[in-house]
Design an enzyme around this catalytic site. Sequence first.
Site, PDB file in Angstrom:
ATOM      1  N   HIS A   1       0.856  -1.180   0.000  1.00  0.00           N
ATOM      2  CA  HIS A   1       0.000   0.000   0.000  1.00  0.00           C
ATOM      3  C   HIS A   1       0.895   1.235   0.000  1.00  0.00           C
ATOM      4  CE1 HIS A   1      -3.960   1.907   1.620  1.00  0.00           C
ATOM      5  NE2 HIS A   1      -3.216   2.836   1.036  1.00  0.00           N
TER       6      HIS A   1
ATOM      7  N   HIS B   1      -7.882  -6.066   7.532  1.00  0.00           N
ATOM      8  CA  HIS B   1      -7.620  -5.047   8.534  1.00  0.00           C
ATOM      9  C   HIS B   1      -7.827  -5.643   9.928  1.00  0.00           C
ATOM     10  CE1 HIS B   1      -6.514  -0.780   8.898  1.00  0.00           C
ATOM     11  NE2 HIS B   1      -7.006  -0.916  10.117  1.00  0.00           N
TER      12      HIS B   1
ATOM     13  N   GLU C   1      -2.650  -1.636  -3.122  1.00  0.00           N
ATOM     14  CA  GLU C   1      -3.739  -0.877  -2.519  1.00  0.00           C
ATOM     15  C   GLU C   1      -3.427   0.607  -2.543  1.00  0.00           C
ATOM     16  OE1 GLU C   1      -4.941  -4.101   0.977  1.00  0.00           O
ATOM     17  OE2 GLU C   1      -3.881  -2.256   1.507  1.00  0.00           O
TER      18      GLU C   1
END
Length: 237
Positions: A43, A190, A70
């Site tokens: 990410h 997450h 991401e």
Amino acid sequence: MTKLSVNINKIATLRNARGHNRPDLLQAARDCERFGAQGITVHPRPDERHIRYQDVRDLKAVVTTELNVEGNPTPDFLDLVREVRPEQVTLVPDAPDAITSNAGWDTIRHQDYLRDIVADLKSIGCRVSIFLDPVAELVRAAATTGTDRIELYTEEYARQYHAGAEAALRPYREAGLLAQELGLGLNAGHDLDLDNLAYMHQHLPGLVEVSIGHALICDALYLGLENTIQLYRRQLK
């Protein structure tokens, strides 16, 4: 079997702390795959405080499973993914100064915006996933964008898990079942860890992939990277 994609952002954070190449991020990605990871997630953020844009370019050349990139679809981010063409792009609406992702998309408000981006990314061969809270209206709106998958934002599940796993998972199960009805693939990520992952996997039908970074890397400090990846894989069987 649900696939495990290992997020290696924290390995890049450790490398960046000394300004050299230790640990070697590319070797870490190779090792994660060798130890059983079925994908590598990164990410990159605008300040490059962990994953750098050049890392994404370099990883594309060495990852042999799937590279999942991401990020917030800013112009710079979109230019990067158009260049690299990862197997999957996960669209996340995080602010530039966010410590970590903390909300999913409002797919109703941003429906046209997301539809254009999804079409662009799919035209270059990327699978697209939209980061999403487990809300039925948002899942329905996501389906209209043309996205291939949604990724359920699981922080709330993780936070409430020990107070009652069934209640914590209920909105995710309902959102996941709706996603399947609408023809969407289902990812999750997450704050998933060795305590809460198996229950989610067992009670969330159709879960295709989880991406896990922070907890997995923390566990690896004590258990070793190879052993930790195998333990996470075991939760998904």
